[in-house]
Design a protein around this motif. Structure first.
Motif, short mmCIF file in Angstrom:
data_model
loop_
_atom_site.label_atom_id
_atom_site.label_comp_id
_atom_site.label_asym_id
_atom_site.label_seq_id
_atom_site.Cartn_x
_atom_site.Cartn_y
_atom_site.Cartn_z
N LEU A 153 0.83 -1.20 0.00
CA LEU A 153 0.00 0.00 0.00
C LEU A 153 0.87 1.26 0.00
O LEU A 153 0.54 2.25 -0.67
CB LEU A 153 -0.92 -0.01 1.22
CG LEU A 153 -2.06 -1.03 1.19
CD1 LEU A 153 -2.83 -0.98 2.50
CD2 LEU A 153 -3.00 -0.77 0.02
N LEU A 154 1.98 1.23 0.73
CA LEU A 154 2.88 2.39 0.73
C LEU A 154 3.47 2.63 -0.65
O LEU A 154 3.56 3.78 -1.12
CB LEU A 154 3.98 2.18 1.77
CG LEU A 154 5.04 3.29 1.87
CD1 LEU A 154 4.39 4.60 2.28
CD2 LEU A 154 6.12 2.90 2.85
N VAL A 155 3.87 1.56 -1.32
CA VAL A 155 4.41 1.69 -2.68
C VAL A 155 3.35 2.25 -3.63
O VAL A 155 3.64 3.08 -4.50
CB VAL A 155 4.93 0.33 -3.17
CG1 VAL A 155 5.30 0.39 -4.65
CG2 VAL A 155 6.14 -0.10 -2.34
N ALA A 156 2.11 1.81 -3.47
CA ALA A 156 1.03 2.32 -4.31
C ALA A 156 0.81 3.82 -4.09
O ALA A 156 0.59 4.58 -5.06
CB ALA A 156 -0.27 1.55 -4.02
N ILE A 157 0.89 4.26 -2.85
CA ILE A 157 0.72 5.69 -2.57
C ILE A 157 1.86 6.50 -3.18
O ILE A 157 1.64 7.55 -3.80
CB ILE A 157 0.64 5.91 -1.05
CG1 ILE A 157 -0.63 5.26 -0.49
CG2 ILE A 157 0.66 7.40 -0.72
CD1 ILE A 157 -0.70 5.30 1.03
N VAL A 158 3.09 6.02 -3.01
CA VAL A 158 4.24 6.73 -3.57
C VAL A 158 4.16 6.78 -5.10
O VAL A 158 4.45 7.80 -5.73
CB VAL A 158 5.55 6.05 -3.12
CG1 VAL A 158 6.75 6.67 -3.82
CG2 VAL A 158 5.71 6.18 -1.61
N ALA A 159 3.73 5.68 -5.72
CA ALA A 159 3.60 5.65 -7.18
C ALA A 159 2.52 6.63 -7.65
O ALA A 159 2.69 7.31 -8.67
CB ALA A 159 3.25 4.23 -7.64
#
Length: 217
Positions: A153-159
């Motif tokens: 989820l953190l990677v999705a937010i950063v992307a």
């Protein structure tokens, strides 16, 4: 028919209709709102099944966070929806076939459970879905899977943020770092020049001399 059964069918009908409108609505914002309605209907079904924690998580996480992220992505990326819908009917037969297969499989499972004789439900199943039981499982046996999901989820937010802040030709872009480093001498240049009144007076005098020369001639 019990009132609980009536609520189950009502939530199910709303869920199916909202899911259909998600994929058929032409406006992406309307589709996202129908998806919110589908999430709420699914949360109502979870409540009827006495899974209060899953219902609350569905509303708080998916409706409160994921849907907001979807709306930001849809509205800020400026996606050309007409171009995306050009190949819709080309993939529709394959998608419809897969959908029919999934519906038949789910119907087979449900009909088999309906026809089977009622089995004895263990007493431990009464605690399934409660906040305490799920918390004990998540932070003991499934703690690594929980952390992996958090990282995803953190990677999705950063992307999503990186895609939103990318440089685009159709919009103005400036670097905050360069804006902070700027000095007054880089932006302002002092130029010495005659005042407008002096220049106008000088032109008036020249015009008067020219007219006097014409009269003398």
């Amino acid at each position: 028919m019990e009132f609980k059964t009536v609520l189950f069918y009502a939530f199910s009908v709303v869920l199916v209709l909202a899911a259909l409108r998600v994929i058929t609505a032409r406006n992406p914002v309307h589709a996202a709102l129908f998806l919110v309605l589908a999430f709420f209907s699914a949360a109502g079904i979870w409540m009827l099944l006495k899974a209060e924690f899953l219902a609350i998580v569905l509303v708080l996480v998916y409706v409160g966070a994921v849907m907001v992220l979807f709306l930001f992505v849809v509205m800020m990326l400026d996606i050309n929806l007409d171009k995306m819908r050009e190949g819709f009917w080309g993939y529709f037969p394959l998608a419809a076939t897969i959908g029919v297969i999934i519906v038949l499989e789910m119907a087979a499972v449900l009909l088999r459970s309906f026809w089977a004789p009622e089995a004895q439900v263990p007493a431990a199943s009464n605690t399934i879905g409660t906040t305490k039981a799920l918390g004990m499982l998540i932070y003991t046996e499934y703690v690594y899977a929980f952390e992996v999901a958090a990282v995803i989820l953190l990677v999705a937010i950063v992307a999503a943020v990186a895609l939103t802040l990318r440089r685009r030709k159709d919009s103005k872009y400036f670097s905050p770092a360069e804006a902070v480093k700027v000095k007054s001498t880089d932006r302002v240049r002092l130029v010495k020049m005659k005042s407008e009144s002096t220049r106008n007076n000088g032109n008036t005098g020249d015009d008067a001399q020219a007219s006097g020369a014409e009269k003398q001639s």
